[in-house]
Scaffold this active site. Structure first.
Site, PDB file in Angstrom:
ATOM      1  N   GLY A 188      -5.238 -32.870  29.155  1.00 48.44           N
ATOM      2  CA  GLY A 188      -4.806 -31.560  28.660  1.00 48.44           C
ATOM      3  C   GLY A 188      -5.944 -30.631  28.273  1.00 48.44           C
ATOM      4  CG  HIS A 234       0.383 -41.081  27.933  1.00 53.51           C
ATOM      5  ND1 HIS A 234      -0.217 -40.262  27.003  1.00 53.51           N
ATOM      6  CD2 HIS A 234       0.190 -40.501  29.136  1.00 53.51           C
ATOM      7  CE1 HIS A 234      -0.746 -39.212  27.645  1.00 53.51           C
ATOM      8  NE2 HIS A 234      -0.509 -39.343  28.934  1.00 53.51           N
ATOM      9  CE  LYS A 254       0.816 -35.293  29.365  1.00 51.37           C
ATOM     10  NZ  LYS A 254      -0.493 -35.111  28.764  1.00 51.37           N
ATOM     11  CD  GLU A 265      -3.247 -40.458  31.944  1.00 57.21           C
ATOM     12  OE1 GLU A 265      -2.913 -39.615  32.783  1.00 57.21           O
ATOM     13  OE2 GLU A 265      -2.649 -40.631  30.875  1.00 57.21           O
ATOM     14  CD  GLU A 297      -0.073 -36.838  25.622  1.00 60.88           C
ATOM     15  OE1 GLU A 297       1.109 -36.931  25.988  1.00 60.88           O
ATOM     16  OE2 GLU A 297      -0.920 -36.143  26.207  1.00 60.88           O
ATOM     17  CG  ASN A 349       3.370 -37.937  31.640  1.00 62.91           C
ATOM     18  OD1 ASN A 349       4.505 -37.804  31.186  1.00 62.91           O
ATOM     19  ND2 ASN A 349       2.330 -38.282  30.889  1.00 62.91           N
ATOM     20  CB  SER A 351      -7.799 -31.844  33.164  1.00 58.18           C
ATOM     21  OG  SER A 351      -7.522 -31.650  31.788  1.00 58.18           O
TER      22      SER A 351
END
Ligand code: PGA
Length: 253
Positions: free
Chosen positions: A172, A94, A11, A166, A96, A9, A211
């Site tokens: 991150g 996701h 991003k 996730e 985010e 991914n 991560s």
């Protein structure tokens, strides 16, 4: 047996100029592990061309619209369009996007359904925040995210989809969930699907994300219900992606 899969991914990273070098860096691919590359939307078509002929490497988008028919939806990209430019996969839900764009469980389920209607395999992201985990609501949060999808497409909808667990607090952060914490949630997810459809529950591939890197991948993949990874930061370097794929390849032996 569930075939291991590692999805990259990117991003909001990448440039046209980086495409060929990245794909060149993948060499012969992931030693039998399926690799899915998910660059930002403007680069999908170029990437489709760049990976042509590569075995076991396919293309995924990072998001899609709930709408499949063309229409007045400025800024939206439909799953039909993604399929048209060569995608096989699309990430939906996701964290985010759930957080930054206010995507609800129901909206994500709509995207999941739209993707399937277009012939794409959705990669459904689920996961709890640190606060939800502290409050003892990690499983309840993830359950609601999965149930919203099952309400629209049934457990059978997962027969050609992936789930990516996730935990938001691990994304991150440089600190992945421990293998035990991840396995606990993966087992719970599989049980949840299995209660509705045992065959689909057993077969669905559940990726871990948050991560993941070359150093921690092996311990995560040693867990029985972790079938691969959705990788953000580390996936920007093809060497790291291949190292993660090599760590999951041992599951095939
Ligand atoms: P990360 O991102 O590997 O950079 O933590 C994973 C993801 O958000 O998919």
């Amino acid at each position: 047996m569930r075939r291991p899969l590692v999805a990259a991914n990117w991003k909001m990273h990448g440039r046209l100029a980086m495409m060929d070098e990245y794909v060149g860096g993948l060499g012969d691919g992931g030693a039998g592990v399926e690799l899915v590359l998910c660059p930002p939307a403007p680069y999908l078509f170029g990437m489709a061309t760049a990976i042509e002929g590569l075995k076991d490497v396919s293309l995924g988008a990072q998001d899609c619209s709930t709408e499949n028919d063309d229409g007045a939806y400025t800024g939206e990209v439909s799953a039909n369009m993604l399929a048209d430019v060569g995608c096989r996969w699309v990430i939906v839900g996701h964290s985010e996007r759930r957080r930054r764009c206010g995507e609800s469980d129901a909206l994500v389920a709509g995207k999941f359904a739209a993707a399937q209607a277009a012939g794409l395999a959705p990669i459904l992201c689920v996961g709890e925040t640190a606060e939800e985990r502290r409050a003892g609501r990690a499983q309840a949060t993830v359950l609601a995210q999965v149930e919203a999808v099952m309400e629209q497409v049934g457990a059978d909808g997962f027969s050609c989809a992936l789930i990516a667990y996730e935990p938001v607090w691990a994304i991150g952060s440089g600190e992945s969930a421990t293998p035990e914490v991840a396995q606990e949630m993966h087992g719970f997810l599989r049980e949840t699907i299995s209660r509705s459809d045992a065959r689909v529950g057993e077969a669905v591939r559940i990726l871990y994300g948050g991560s993941v890197n070359a150093g921690n991948a092996g311990a995560l993949f040693a867990q029985s219900d972790i079938d691969g990874a959705l990788v953000g930061g580390a996936s920007l370097d093809p060497k790291n992606l291949l190292a993660i794929a090599a760590a999951v390849a041992v599951r095939m032996n």
